[in-house]
Design a protein around this motif. Structure first.
Motif, PDB file in Angstrom:
ATOM      1  N   THR A  77       0.813  -1.216   0.000  1.00 38.10           N
ATOM      2  CA  THR A  77       0.000   0.000   0.000  1.00 38.10           C
ATOM      3  C   THR A  77       0.850   1.272   0.000  1.00 38.10           C
ATOM      4  O   THR A  77       0.367   2.330  -0.407  1.00 38.10           O
ATOM      5  CB  THR A  77      -0.962   0.012   1.209  1.00 38.10           C
ATOM      6  OG1 THR A  77      -0.200  -0.136   2.409  1.00 38.10           O
ATOM      7  CG2 THR A  77      -1.993  -1.105   1.094  1.00 38.10           C
ATOM      8  N   CYS A  80       0.969   3.327  -3.066  1.00 41.99           N
ATOM      9  CA  CYS A  80      -0.206   4.136  -3.419  1.00 41.99           C
ATOM     10  C   CYS A  80      -0.421   5.322  -2.496  1.00 41.99           C
ATOM     11  O   CYS A  80      -0.889   6.367  -2.924  1.00 41.99           O
ATOM     12  CB  CYS A  80      -1.463   3.270  -3.373  1.00 41.99           C
ATOM     13  SG  CYS A  80      -1.325   1.754  -4.312  1.00 41.99           S
ATOM     14  N   SER A  98      -9.213  -2.745  -3.984  1.00 36.78           N
ATOM     15  CA  SER A  98      -8.157  -1.735  -3.811  1.00 36.78           C
ATOM     16  C   SER A  98      -8.481  -0.705  -2.734  1.00 36.78           C
ATOM     17  O   SER A  98      -7.669  -0.455  -1.838  1.00 36.78           O
ATOM     18  CB  SER A  98      -7.880  -1.021  -5.135  1.00 36.78           C
ATOM     19  OG  SER A  98      -7.391  -1.922  -6.091  1.00 36.78           O
ATOM     20  N   ARG A 101      -8.233  -2.244   0.742  1.00 36.61           N
ATOM     21  CA  ARG A 101      -6.859  -2.426   1.233  1.00 36.61           C
ATOM     22  C   ARG A 101      -6.283  -1.106   1.729  1.00 36.61           C
ATOM     23  O   ARG A 101      -5.645  -1.044   2.782  1.00 36.61           O
ATOM     24  CB  ARG A 101      -5.963  -2.997   0.135  1.00 36.61           C
ATOM     25  CG  ARG A 101      -6.180  -4.470  -0.131  1.00 36.61           C
ATOM     26  CD  ARG A 101      -5.268  -4.993  -1.210  1.00 36.61           C
ATOM     27  NE  ARG A 101      -3.862  -4.879  -0.847  1.00 36.61           N
ATOM     28  CZ  ARG A 101      -2.868  -4.986  -1.724  1.00 36.61           C
ATOM     29  NH1 ARG A 101      -3.113  -5.194  -3.005  1.00 36.61           N
ATOM     30  NH2 ARG A 101      -1.614  -4.876  -1.324  1.00 36.61           N
ATOM     31  N   LEU A 102      -6.516  -0.048   0.961  1.00 35.17           N
ATOM     32  CA  LEU A 102      -5.965   1.259   1.339  1.00 35.17           C
ATOM     33  C   LEU A 102      -6.660   1.798   2.591  1.00 35.17           C
ATOM     34  O   LEU A 102      -6.007   2.339   3.485  1.00 35.17           O
ATOM     35  CB  LEU A 102      -6.091   2.237   0.172  1.00 35.17           C
ATOM     36  CG  LEU A 102      -5.340   1.829  -1.099  1.00 35.17           C
ATOM     37  CD1 LEU A 102      -5.616   2.814  -2.224  1.00 35.17           C
ATOM     38  CD2 LEU A 102      -3.852   1.679  -0.859  1.00 35.17           C
TER      39      LEU A 102
END
Length: 169
Positions: A77, A80, A98, A101-102
C-alpha cells in the motif's frame, strides 16, 4: 457533490494528509482528470495516484494527465499512499478490493482522510479514526427528467438501459 468531494480531497492532501478518494472506476478516471486540471489551474501540486481498476481504465482510455500516476497493480500500500497524496481507488465504499486495502491502512490514522464518492445507494462507512467524508454522486437523470424529455421529444420508441436492481414497470 463532485466539486465538494474533490475540494475536500485536495484540502486534506494539500495539508499533508494521506488521502483516499473511494469511488467507482470511471468516476475515478473523471476525478483524476479534474484534480489534475484544478491542480494546474490553481498551482496546487498534489500528487494523484489512480489505483487498481481505476488505473486500468485510466490507461485503457489513454489518459496522461500531469501529476497523475497510474498504479494498476500493487503489492504494498506504500506504493499508493503517502503524505499529501490523493489515491483514487474503487469500490466507492472501501470495504474490499483496492480501496478496501488502502482504507485498512488509513482507518486508524487520525491524520488521514477518506472521501467516499457514492453513487450506488450503499451506506458509506463511518467508523474509523481517520477523517471520513461521503458525498452522493448520481450520474444519471431522475425518472422525472426522463419523462419530461420523452414527452418533449414524443419519440416513436424509447429504450432506457443501465439500471441497477432491475427495471421498473
Amino acid at each position: 457533490s463532485l466539486t465538494g468531494a474533490l475540494g475536500t480531497a485536495l484540502e486534506h492532501a494539500h495539508g499533508g494528509a494521506s488521502t483516499l478518494l473511494a469511488t467507482s472506476g470511471l468516476v475515478g478516471v473523471q476525478a483524476a482528470y479534474l484534480l489534475a486540471a484544478v491542480a494546474e489551474e490553481y498551482d496546487r501540486r498534489v500528487p494523484v495516484r489512480v489505483v487498481g481498476q481505476v488505473a486500468k481504465l485510466y490507461e485503457a482510455l489513454e489518459y496522461d494527465c500531469p501529476g497523475v500516476e497510474s498504479v494498476p497493480l500493487f503489492r504494498n500500500t506504500d506504493d499508493c499512499l503517502g503524505p499529501g497524496t490523493i489515491a483514487i481507488a474503487g469500490p466507492e465504499i472501501p470495504h474490499e478490493r483496492s480501496s478496501g486495502r488502502l482504507f485498512g491502512v488509513l482507518r486508524e490514522n487520525p491524520n488521514a482522510c477518506v472521501v467516499q464518492l457514492v453513487g450506488s445507494g450503499e451506506t458509506p462507512l463511518t467508523d474509523a479514526r481517520c477523517t471520513i467524508h461521503s458525498h452522493e454522486l448520481v450520474n444519471h437523470p431522475t425518472r422525472e427528467t426522463l419523462v419530461d424529455v420523452h414527452d418533449a421529444l414524443d419519440p416513436v420508441h424509447t429504450v432506457v438501459t443501465h439500471r441497477h436492481g432491475g427495471a421498473e414497470g
